[in-house]
Design a protein around this motif. Structure first.
Motif, short mmCIF file in Angstrom:
data_model
loop_
_atom_site.label_atom_id
_atom_site.label_comp_id
_atom_site.label_asym_id
_atom_site.label_seq_id
_atom_site.Cartn_x
_atom_site.Cartn_y
_atom_site.Cartn_z
N TYR A 1 0.85 -1.19 0.00
CA TYR A 1 0.00 0.00 0.00
C TYR A 1 0.89 1.24 0.00
O TYR A 1 2.05 1.20 0.42
CB TYR A 1 -0.91 0.00 1.23
N ALA A 2 0.32 2.34 -0.46
CA ALA A 2 1.08 3.59 -0.50
C ALA A 2 0.15 4.74 -0.17
O ALA A 2 -1.07 4.67 -0.38
CB ALA A 2 1.71 3.79 -1.87
N GLN A 3 0.73 5.81 0.35
CA GLN A 3 -0.02 7.02 0.62
C GLN A 3 0.79 8.21 0.14
O GLN A 3 2.02 8.13 0.01
CB GLN A 3 -0.33 7.16 2.12
N SER B 1 6.46 14.68 0.20
CA SER B 1 7.62 14.36 -0.65
C SER B 1 7.24 13.44 -1.82
O SER B 1 8.09 13.16 -2.67
CB SER B 1 8.71 13.69 0.18
N GLY B 2 6.00 12.95 -1.85
CA GLY B 2 5.58 12.05 -2.92
C GLY B 2 4.94 10.79 -2.37
O GLY B 2 4.61 10.70 -1.18
N TRP B 3 4.78 9.80 -3.24
CA TRP B 3 4.16 8.54 -2.83
C TRP B 3 5.13 7.72 -1.98
O TRP B 3 6.30 7.59 -2.32
CB TRP B 3 3.75 7.73 -4.05
N ARG B 4 4.61 7.17 -0.87
CA ARG B 4 5.45 6.39 0.05
C ARG B 4 4.67 5.16 0.52
O ARG B 4 3.46 5.21 0.72
CB ARG B 4 5.86 7.23 1.25
N PHE B 5 5.39 4.04 0.68
CA PHE B 5 4.75 2.82 1.17
C PHE B 5 4.14 3.06 2.55
O PHE B 5 4.68 3.81 3.37
CB PHE B 5 5.76 1.68 1.25
N ALA B 6 3.01 2.40 2.78
CA ALA B 6 2.31 2.50 4.06
C ALA B 6 2.01 1.10 4.58
O ALA B 6 2.09 0.11 3.85
CB ALA B 6 1.01 3.29 3.88
N ASP B 7 1.65 1.01 5.86
CA ASP B 7 1.39 -0.29 6.49
C ASP B 7 0.05 -0.88 6.10
O ASP B 7 -0.14 -2.09 6.12
CB ASP B 7 1.45 -0.15 8.02
N ARG B 8 -0.91 -0.02 5.76
CA ARG B 8 -2.26 -0.49 5.48
C ARG B 8 -2.90 0.42 4.43
O ARG B 8 -2.45 1.55 4.22
CB ARG B 8 -3.09 -0.51 6.75
N GLY C 1 -5.09 3.17 2.96
CA GLY C 1 -5.67 4.37 3.54
C GLY C 1 -6.55 5.09 2.54
O GLY C 1 -7.02 4.53 1.55
N ARG C 2 -6.76 6.38 2.81
CA ARG C 2 -7.65 7.19 1.97
C ARG C 2 -7.18 7.22 0.52
O ARG C 2 -8.00 7.12 -0.40
CB ARG C 2 -7.70 8.61 2.53
N ASP C 3 -5.87 7.32 0.28
CA ASP C 3 -5.37 7.43 -1.09
C ASP C 3 -5.60 6.14 -1.87
O ASP C 3 -5.95 6.17 -3.04
CB ASP C 3 -3.88 7.78 -1.08
N THR C 4 -5.41 5.00 -1.21
CA THR C 4 -5.67 3.72 -1.87
C THR C 4 -7.14 3.56 -2.19
O THR C 4 -7.51 3.16 -3.30
CB THR C 4 -5.21 2.55 -0.98
N ARG C 5 -8.00 3.89 -1.23
CA ARG C 5 -9.44 3.78 -1.46
C ARG C 5 -9.89 4.70 -2.59
O ARG C 5 -10.73 4.32 -3.41
CB ARG C 5 -10.20 4.09 -0.17
N ARG C 6 -9.33 5.90 -2.62
CA ARG C 6 -9.71 6.85 -3.67
C ARG C 6 -9.25 6.36 -5.04
O ARG C 6 -10.00 6.44 -6.02
CB ARG C 6 -9.11 8.21 -3.35
N ALA C 7 -8.03 5.84 -5.12
CA ALA C 7 -7.52 5.33 -6.40
C ALA C 7 -8.39 4.19 -6.92
O ALA C 7 -8.73 4.13 -8.11
CB ALA C 7 -6.07 4.87 -6.24
N ARG C 8 -8.76 3.29 -6.02
CA ARG C 8 -9.58 2.15 -6.44
C ARG C 8 -10.98 2.59 -6.83
O ARG C 8 -11.59 2.04 -7.76
CB ARG C 8 -9.60 1.11 -5.32
N SER C 9 -11.51 3.57 -6.13
CA SER C 9 -12.85 4.07 -6.45
C SER C 9 -12.88 4.71 -7.83
O SER C 9 -13.80 4.46 -8.62
CB SER C 9 -13.30 5.07 -5.38
N ALA D 1 11.05 3.88 -9.23
CA ALA D 1 11.69 5.20 -9.15
C ALA D 1 10.76 6.25 -8.56
O ALA D 1 11.22 7.31 -8.11
CB ALA D 1 12.13 5.64 -10.55
N ALA D 2 9.44 5.95 -8.51
CA ALA D 2 8.47 6.97 -8.11
C ALA D 2 7.98 6.81 -6.68
O ALA D 2 7.51 7.78 -6.08
CB ALA D 2 7.28 6.93 -9.06
N VAL D 3 8.04 5.60 -6.13
CA VAL D 3 7.49 5.38 -4.79
C VAL D 3 8.64 5.21 -3.79
O VAL D 3 9.65 4.57 -4.09
CB VAL D 3 6.54 4.16 -4.76
N GLN D 4 8.47 5.79 -2.61
CA GLN D 4 9.51 5.77 -1.59
C GLN D 4 9.25 4.68 -0.56
O GLN D 4 8.12 4.35 -0.26
CB GLN D 4 9.56 7.12 -0.86
N THR D 5 10.35 4.15 -0.04
CA THR D 5 10.23 3.26 1.11
C THR D 5 9.98 4.12 2.34
O THR D 5 10.00 5.36 2.29
CB THR D 5 11.52 2.45 1.31
N ARG D 6 9.77 3.48 3.47
CA ARG D 6 9.49 4.24 4.70
C ARG D 6 10.68 5.09 5.14
O ARG D 6 10.54 6.01 5.96
CB ARG D 6 9.07 3.28 5.81
#
Length: 334
Positions: free
Chosen positions: A64-66, A70-77, A79-87, A119-124
Motif C-alpha cells: 500500500y502507499a499514501q 515528498s511524494g508517494w510512500r509505502f504505508a502499512d495499510r 488508507g484514503r489514497d488507496t481507497r480513492r484510487a480504487r474508487s 523510481a516513483a514510490v519511496q520506502t518508509r
C-alpha cells in the motif's frame, strides 16, 4: 502465453491520460474516436490517485502507499489514497463498460511499469524503492499479481475485447543510466544492470498473458531491451528519435514488433493534414528499406504523449486525427 499483437490496419489510439474529470465523456471519446484500439482513459485532473502512479499503486496486492509531501510512500495499510484510487478506477471501468457493449476489438489498459514505479514510490526511509533490490522485487511481484486481477476484471466487463496492456516506463532510460535523483536531489541512484531490468520486465510480460506494449515519451527508448523482454509493441514520441534509434526501429519492425508512433501534439496545437502528420514515419520507413505495404499494419498512430494537458475539444480532435493519419498510411504508404 498470448503476447502477439496484430495491429488492425489503420490503427489510431491514445496514450492514456485525458483532460477533465468526467469519466463518462472520457470513456465515450476513448472508445469512439481512435477507430483502432479503444483505451481505458486516466483522468489525473481529479487529483492524487487518478494520476498514473497513484492508480497503479492502487492495483498492488498486499502493498500500500499514501501520498506524503515528498511524494508517494509505502504505508502499512490501505488508507484514503488507496481507497480513492480504487474508487476512481472502478468509476472509469464502469464508464468504459457502458460504451463497449458488444465491442469486439482491441481494448488497451495502462499501468506504470515496475521500474518507473520503483523510481516513483519511496520506502518508509524516504528513498525510492529503486535503491533497494529487495523492494524492487517485492514491488514487481505485487504489481504483477495486481495486474492479473485487473486484466481479468476488464475481460469480464468487456468479454468481446482483445485486451492489451500498456506499461508506462518513462523513467526506464534514467534507471538504466543511473540518472534517477535521490530524495535530496544532490545525488543519483546507482544504475540498474540491464540484465536485471530485462529479467523483471520479462517476468511481468510473461505473467499477464495478454499482449504488452511498453510506452515511454522520454528520449532514447531501449527498443532492443524491450523486445528481448517480450514486449509485443513499443510506444514512443516519434519527434524524439535520433539516427541512433533507426537501426533499432528497423530491427523491431522486421521482427514484427508493433510500433506506436507518437506524432500528434499532446497539447492544443494546430493540426496539419493527416498525411502530413505521418510524413516523417513514411520517410523513415523508406530510409530503412522496409516493405511499404507493411507500414499500415505495423505502425499505430498516437499523440506524442498523454492528453491530460489538452482541452477536451482538442483531445477529441487529436484522437480523430490519429485515426485519419493512420488511414493515410494504409491508403498511401509511399
Amino acid at each position: 502465453m498470448s503476447n502477439d499483437l496484430h495491429l488492425p490496419p489503420a490503427t489510431g489510439t491514445g496514450v492514456g491520460s485525458m483532460p477533465g474529470t468526467d469519466a463518462r465523456e472520457a470513456a465515450r471519446v476513448a472508445t469512439e474516436a481512435p477507430q483502432g484500439i479503444a483505451f481505458l482513459p486516466e483522468l489525473p485532473a481529479r487529483g492524487p490517485g487518478a494520476d498514473m502512479t497513484g492508480r497503479t499503486l492502487g492495483l498492488l496486492v498486499e502493498l500500500y502507499a499514501q501520498l506524503e509531501p515528498s511524494g508517494w510512500r509505502f504505508a502499512d495499510r490501505p488508507g484514503r489514497d488507496t481507497r480513492r484510487a480504487r474508487s476512481w478506477l472502478g468509476e472509469d471501468l464502469d464508464a468504459v463498460e457502458e460504451f463497449t457493449q458488444g465491442y469486439a476489438g482491441h481494448l488497451k489498459v495502462q499501468a506504470v511499469g515496475p521500474w518507473t514505479l520503483a523510481a516513483a514510490v519511496q520506502t518508509r526511509q524516504g528513498e525510492a524503492a529503486l535503491r533497494d533490490p529487495g523492494a524492487c522485487r517485492d514491488l514487481a511481484g505485487s504489481l504483477t499479481e495486481g495486474l492479473a486481477a485487473h486484466l481479468a476484471d476488464v475481460a469480464r466487463r468487456v468479454p468481446g475485447a482483445q485486451v492489451v496492456l500498456q506499461l508506462d516506463e518513462p523513467s526506464l532510460t534514467a534507471v538504466l543510466r543511473g540518472q534517477v535523483r535521490t530524495a535530496s536531489g544532490y545525488r543519483t541512484y546507482r544504475a540498474v544492470d540491464r540484465a536485471v531490468v530485462e529479467s523483471v520486465l520479462r517476468d511481468v510480460v510473461a505473467a499477464v498473458d495478454v499482449p504488452v506494449v511498453v510506452h515511454s515519451c522520454a528520449p532514447e527508448v531501449p527498443f532492443a531491451l524491450l523486445r528481448a523482454a517480450g514486449a509485443a509493441g513499443v510506444s514512443f514520441d516519434f519527434g524524439l528519435l535520433t539516427e541512433r534509434d533507426w537501426d533499432a526501429i528497423g530491427e523491431a519492425a522486421e521482427a514484427g514488433t508493433a510500433l506506436f508512433a507518437g506524432v500528434v501534439p499532446g497539447t492544443d496545437a494546430p493540426l496539419s493534414d493527416p498525411p502530413g502528420s505521418v510524413s516523417g514515419v513514411r520517410a523513415l520507413w523508406r530510409r530503412l528499406g522496409l516493405a511499404p505495404g507493411a507500414l499500415g499494419s505495423s505502425v499505430a498512430v498516437t499523440p506524442s504523449c498523454g492528453l491530460a494537458g489538452a482541452t477536451p475539444a482538442y483531445a477529441r480532435a487529436a484522437l480523430a486525427h490519429c485515426a485519419k493519419a493512420a488511414r493515410s498510411l494504409v491508403d498511401n504508404p509511399e
